[in-house]
Design a protein around this motif. Sequence first.
Motif, mmCIF file in Angstrom:
data_model
loop_
_atom_site.group_PDB
_atom_site.id
_atom_site.type_symbol
_atom_site.label_atom_id
_atom_site.label_comp_id
_atom_site.label_asym_id
_atom_site.label_seq_id
_atom_site.Cartn_x
_atom_site.Cartn_y
_atom_site.Cartn_z
ATOM 1 N N TYR A 111 41.709 43.785 39.344
ATOM 2 C CA TYR A 111 41.182 42.912 40.413
ATOM 3 C C TYR A 111 39.650 42.938 40.323
ATOM 4 C CZ TYR A 111 45.841 44.240 42.101
ATOM 5 O OH TYR A 111 47.183 44.522 42.195
ATOM 6 N N THR B 48 31.749 43.285 38.959
ATOM 7 C CA THR B 48 30.719 44.153 39.535
ATOM 8 C C THR B 48 31.010 45.632 39.235
ATOM 9 O OG1 THR B 48 30.849 42.581 41.345
ATOM 10 C CG2 THR B 48 29.294 44.367 41.602
ATOM 11 N N ILE C 21 42.436 37.355 38.371
ATOM 12 C CA ILE C 21 43.307 36.177 38.372
ATOM 13 C C ILE C 21 42.522 34.850 38.340
ATOM 14 C CG2 ILE C 21 43.516 35.944 40.880
ATOM 15 C CD1 ILE C 21 46.505 35.638 40.531
ATOM 16 N N GLU D 54 49.452 42.723 37.753
ATOM 17 C CA GLU D 54 50.825 43.210 37.571
ATOM 18 C C GLU D 54 51.489 42.627 36.327
ATOM 19 O OE1 GLU D 54 49.558 41.609 40.155
ATOM 20 O OE2 GLU D 54 50.891 40.047 40.908
HETATM 21 N N1 SAH Z 1 35.488 44.107 42.625
HETATM 22 C C1 SAH Z 1 35.385 42.682 42.674
HETATM 23 C C2 SAH Z 1 35.971 42.057 43.935
HETATM 24 C C3 SAH Z 1 37.411 42.323 44.157
HETATM 25 S S1 SAH Z 1 38.062 41.317 45.440
HETATM 26 C C4 SAH Z 1 33.927 42.250 42.603
HETATM 27 O O1 SAH Z 1 33.076 43.003 43.005
HETATM 28 O O2 SAH Z 1 33.677 41.147 42.183
HETATM 29 C C5 SAH Z 1 39.722 41.142 44.851
HETATM 30 C C6 SAH Z 1 39.862 40.255 43.633
HETATM 31 O O3 SAH Z 1 41.226 40.265 43.212
HETATM 32 C C7 SAH Z 1 39.513 38.795 43.856
HETATM 33 O O4 SAH Z 1 38.533 38.435 42.918
HETATM 34 C C8 SAH Z 1 40.841 38.039 43.604
HETATM 35 O O5 SAH Z 1 40.642 36.799 42.978
HETATM 36 C C9 SAH Z 1 41.570 38.985 42.687
HETATM 37 N N2 SAH Z 1 43.040 38.942 42.669
HETATM 38 C C10 SAH Z 1 43.898 38.626 43.668
HETATM 39 N N3 SAH Z 1 45.166 38.818 43.291
HETATM 40 C C11 SAH Z 1 45.131 39.280 42.011
HETATM 41 C C12 SAH Z 1 46.153 39.681 41.071
HETATM 42 N N4 SAH Z 1 47.432 39.641 41.394
HETATM 43 N N5 SAH Z 1 45.750 40.112 39.870
HETATM 44 C C13 SAH Z 1 44.436 40.164 39.542
HETATM 45 N N6 SAH Z 1 43.433 39.785 40.382
HETATM 46 C C14 SAH Z 1 43.787 39.352 41.607
#
Ligand code: SAH
Length: 480
Positions: free
Chosen positions: A340, A345, A362, A390
């Motif tokens: 995620y 960042t 995603i 997943e």
């Molecule tokens: N650490 C990241 C922010 C995370 S917020 C940063 O600082 O930029 C959570 C992120 O998970 C979002 O960008 C969202 O698009 C993504 N996301 C949501 N469901 C997901 C999934 N099933 N698999 C991968 N990413 C996912």
Amino acid sequence: MNLKKNDTFTVTIEDMSDDGAGIGKLDGYIWFIKDTVIGDRVEAKVMKMKKSYGFARLMKVTAPSPARVEPLCPAARRCGGCQLQAMSYEEQLKFKENKVYNNLIRIGKLEGLRRVVEEETDKGEAEEGELSEDRRAFRPVFLPIIGMENPWRYRNKAQFPFGTDKDGKVVTGFYAGRTHTIIPQEDCLLGVEENRDILKIIRDFMDRFNIRPYDETSCEGLVRHVLIRKGFATGELMVCLVINGSRIPYQEKLVEELQSAGGMTSISLSVNRERTNVIMGKEIIHLFGPGYITDFIGNVKYRISPLSFYQVNPVQTEKLYRTALEYAGLTGNEVVWDLYCGIGTISLFLAQKAKKVYGVEIVPQAVEDARRNAQINGIENAEFFVGKAEEVLPEEYEKNGIYGDVIVVDPPRKGCDEKCLDTIVKMGPERVVYVSCDSATLARDVRFLCDRGYEVRKVRCCDMFFSTVHVETVVLMSKR
Ligand code: SAH
């Protein structure tokens, strides 16, 4: 409960709901009352009643809680953006900490979780060697929340809607809680001071050239919203005007006037002709500057364009991600997954201390940003996958045999998918660092991992959103 609509009653506020309403109880019946603070004795008026709970409106605080303060923002109650402004910051932090702690105990069943004050932390972080001899030293520690040094004006991003007041004058401000009525208010105390100057320039310009704001009912008029962003480390400003059209009359004049705001780096238009609540349109027309602003979190540089995601509180984000990095315990030899990963960042923080980082996200545009951010920082050991955590993780592990020594996750509020957690268990990394914005799903997922060979070592909350009920948490888990 023999009360009915519009009756008034008196109650003491004992708790707070996840959306910041005070909770009081009368004969086992639960009342939700907005704008109250834990410890207040209040008079409230019944608005709506269900079987076991109801909603009431605050009429009068008859005995204020010691935690109550006078909100600085004159619009605090009508706006609804800050649910906790009437609570002192110290109490807000306590409230957030307790919420996370209680969820970890109640949902996560982490009975041994021990709250420590800063000075004691070393004991909680006992050497691996001692741990096996004295199981009590293993007890997971809950460290004090990382609060904000300067709670006001922390947001680097603001979006203001435009509309007309009843005399037909152009106004900008915020939507009154859950409605689309604009309350004129050009200075949000969570946002930067420059917002005020920029709004004034745009409003004056619209008045002078008779440019109409967009009307949601008739779908006529031009100017819908303005997006303003500031790089806190660089001072660079971005303005993006969202319009129901593809150009603005006299736009050269507007560009010239906006440049009088110090630090103006990028000016653009976003075309949004849809009948929708979505603020930004997909097409961006650049009028001035490179099309983006630059900012830093720690030593990592970011390029932020109107549509890119970027954390709204860069100061606390750095503290949060530093904590995650510390918990990852990297020596330079580890392969790390950042699930995620958004715009990368955390990945780019980790990459500076790891052998290799794999990010999974995603949203394809976010991954594009992540790759570009790696490139402009000269980081070559970070690789990004577009896809669901997943799905990507099992595939890369089971089919391609890619392992991880450390896995960091930073999921959205609904937490991790069970398939993702299952794969983490199969892969068996030494450490899992869980960054969470929702302590209920965090507690659920932590329980899942604890039942399958992991144990919690440390928990630490970090406040990124003063005056709101939100709180971030970092948890370090390691293989038992
Ligand atoms: N650490 C990241 C922010 C995370 S917020 C940063 O600082 O930029 C959570 C992120 O998970 C979002 O960008 C969202 O698009 C993504 N996301 C949501 N469901 C997901 C999934 N099933 N698999 C991968 N990413 C996912």
